[in-house]
Design an enzyme around this catalytic site. Structure first.
Site, short mmCIF file in Angstrom:
data_model
loop_
_atom_site.label_atom_id
_atom_site.label_comp_id
_atom_site.label_asym_id
_atom_site.label_seq_id
_atom_site.Cartn_x
_atom_site.Cartn_y
_atom_site.Cartn_z
N ASP A 94 29.87 84.40 139.84
CA ASP A 94 30.85 84.99 140.75
C ASP A 94 30.79 84.36 142.14
O ASP A 94 29.73 83.97 142.61
CB ASP A 94 30.59 86.50 140.85
CG ASP A 94 31.81 87.25 141.35
OD1 ASP A 94 32.90 86.64 141.41
OD2 ASP A 94 31.66 88.43 141.70
N HIS B 119 36.37 77.06 141.45
CA HIS B 119 36.01 77.02 140.03
C HIS B 119 35.47 75.63 139.67
O HIS B 119 34.48 75.50 138.97
CB HIS B 119 37.21 77.36 139.15
CG HIS B 119 37.75 78.74 139.39
ND1 HIS B 119 36.93 79.85 139.48
CD2 HIS B 119 39.02 79.20 139.57
CE1 HIS B 119 37.68 80.92 139.70
NE2 HIS B 119 38.95 80.56 139.77
N LEU C 279 17.54 75.34 123.51
CA LEU C 279 18.13 76.50 124.18
C LEU C 279 19.49 76.87 123.57
O LEU C 279 20.26 75.98 123.20
CB LEU C 279 18.29 76.16 125.67
CG LEU C 279 18.96 77.12 126.62
CD1 LEU C 279 18.36 76.96 128.02
CD2 LEU C 279 20.47 76.90 126.71
C1 IPE Z 1 34.14 83.80 139.37
O1 IPE Z 1 34.55 83.57 140.69
C2 IPE Z 1 34.91 82.96 138.38
C3 IPE Z 1 35.64 83.71 137.34
C4 IPE Z 1 35.78 84.99 137.27
C5 IPE Z 1 36.28 82.91 136.32
P1 IPE Z 1 35.72 84.42 141.32
O2 IPE Z 1 37.01 83.73 141.02
O3 IPE Z 1 35.64 85.83 140.86
O4 IPE Z 1 35.39 84.30 142.86
P2 IPE Z 1 35.62 85.44 143.97
O5 IPE Z 1 34.92 86.68 143.51
O6 IPE Z 1 37.09 85.62 144.11
O7 IPE Z 1 34.98 84.86 145.17
MG MG Z 2 34.79 87.56 141.62
#
Ligand code: IPE
Ligand code: MG
Length: 225
Positions: free
Chosen positions: A2, A19, A114
Site C-alpha cells: 500500500d 504502481h 519459496l
Molecule cells: C496499493 O497502493 C496498490 C494497489 C491497491 C493495487 P494504492 O494505490 O492503494 O496507494 P494509495 O493508498 O492510494 O497511496
Molecule cells: Mg491504498
C-alpha cells in the site's frame, strides 16, 4: 503493498507511476525474503474492492500485472520460486490475464524454493463465502474449521506468521481473514515503493520480539505446545 498512489502524488506524478515504482520494491523484498530462507511469501496485488477505482487505474493495474508476469516469470522460475494465485477468477478478470496466471503457475509448479502467492481479485470474505459454498456443494452437512481450511484458495498454504501493512494504514482490509487469526501484525509508515530489504528486516526483528501465545499462557507448560 500500500501507498503507491501517495508516493506518486508526493512527486507530482500520476498514481500509475507509483504502481510502476512498486515493482522494484516487490522484487527487492522478495529477494530479501528468499535470502533469509522464508518459504512462503504472499503479496496483496489487487483486492475485490479495487474494482471501485477509476476505470483507467483498474485497466492499468490489470495490464501491469499481466506484464510483470510475462517479464518476470522466467527469472522467478530460474530461482526455483513457485508461483501461485489466490482470488476469484470471475468475469471481470480478463481471460488473457487468467491465461498468464495459469502459465506462470504451471511453469513453476514443481519448483521447490519459496512459494510466491499473489492475491489477485482477492477478498478474505469472498474466500470464506467460496469455501463454504464449495462445502455445501459437496453435500456435507457438517462444517468444521478443518473443512473450511481445506476449501480455501490455497489449502496447503500455512497461516502467515507475520503480516506487514505498509504506508501508515492500520487496517486488515479484507486480507487473509481466516488465515490471519493468530498472525503477528507489523505496521510500517513506509510507502510501498520505498519499501526495501531493510524494512523487511526491521519488521521481522519486531516479529521476533513478540511473545506468541496462541491463546495459551506461553512457555512450555502452556496449553499450546
Ligand atoms: C496499493 O497502493 C496498490 C494497489 C491497491 C493495487 P494504492 O494505490 O492503494 O496507494 P494509495 O493508498 O492510494 O497511496
Ligand atoms: Mg491504498
Amino acid at each position: 503493498m500500500d501507498g503507491n498512489g501517495r508516493w506518486a502524488e508526493q512527486r507530482g506524478l500520476p498514481r500509475t507511476a507509483g504502481h510502476e515504482a512498486g515493482e522494484k520494491a516487490l522484487f527487492e523484498v522478495l529477494d530479501g525474503a528468499d535470502d533469509l530462507g522464508v518459504r512462503w511469501f504472499t503479496v496483496y496485488a489487487f483486492s475485490t474492492e479495487n474494482w471501485r477505482r477509476p476505470p483507467d487505474e483498474v485497466q492499468f493495474l490489470l495490464r501491469f500485472n499481466e506484464q510483470i508476469l510475462l517479464s518476470r516469470q522466467e527469472e522467478l522460475h530460474q530461482r526455483n520460486i513457485r508461483i501461485q494465485f489466490i482470488g476469484r477468477r470471475d468475469r471481470r478478470v480478463p481471460r488473457r490475464l487468467i491465461r498468464r496466471m495459469e502459465e506462470a503457475a504451471a511453469l513453476t509448479q514443481s519448483n521447490t524454493g519459496l512459494t510466491l502467492t499473489i492475491a489477485f481479485n482477492y477478498g478474505g470474505r469472498t474466500e470464506l463465502v467460496d469455501a463454504v459454498q464449495r462445502i455445501l456443494d459437496s453435500g456435507t452437512k457438517r462444517v468444521t474449521e478443518r473443512s473450511i481450511t481445506r476449501h480455501l484458495y490455497a489449502p496447503e498454504m500455512p497461516d502467515p506468521d507475520l503480516v506487514i501493512r505498509t504506508s501508515g494504514e492500520y487496517r486488515v482490509s479484507n486480507f487473509l481473514l481466516w488465515e490471519m487469526a493468530y498472525s503477528e501484525l507489523v505496521f510500517s509508515e513506509t510507502l510501498w515503493p520505498d519499501f526495501r530489504r531493510e524494512h523487511l528486516h526491521a519488521a521481522i526483528k519486531e516479529f521476533q520480539d513478540r511473545d506468541r501465545r496462541f491463546g495459551g499462557l506461553g512457555g512450555s507448560e502452556g496449553p499450546q505446545r
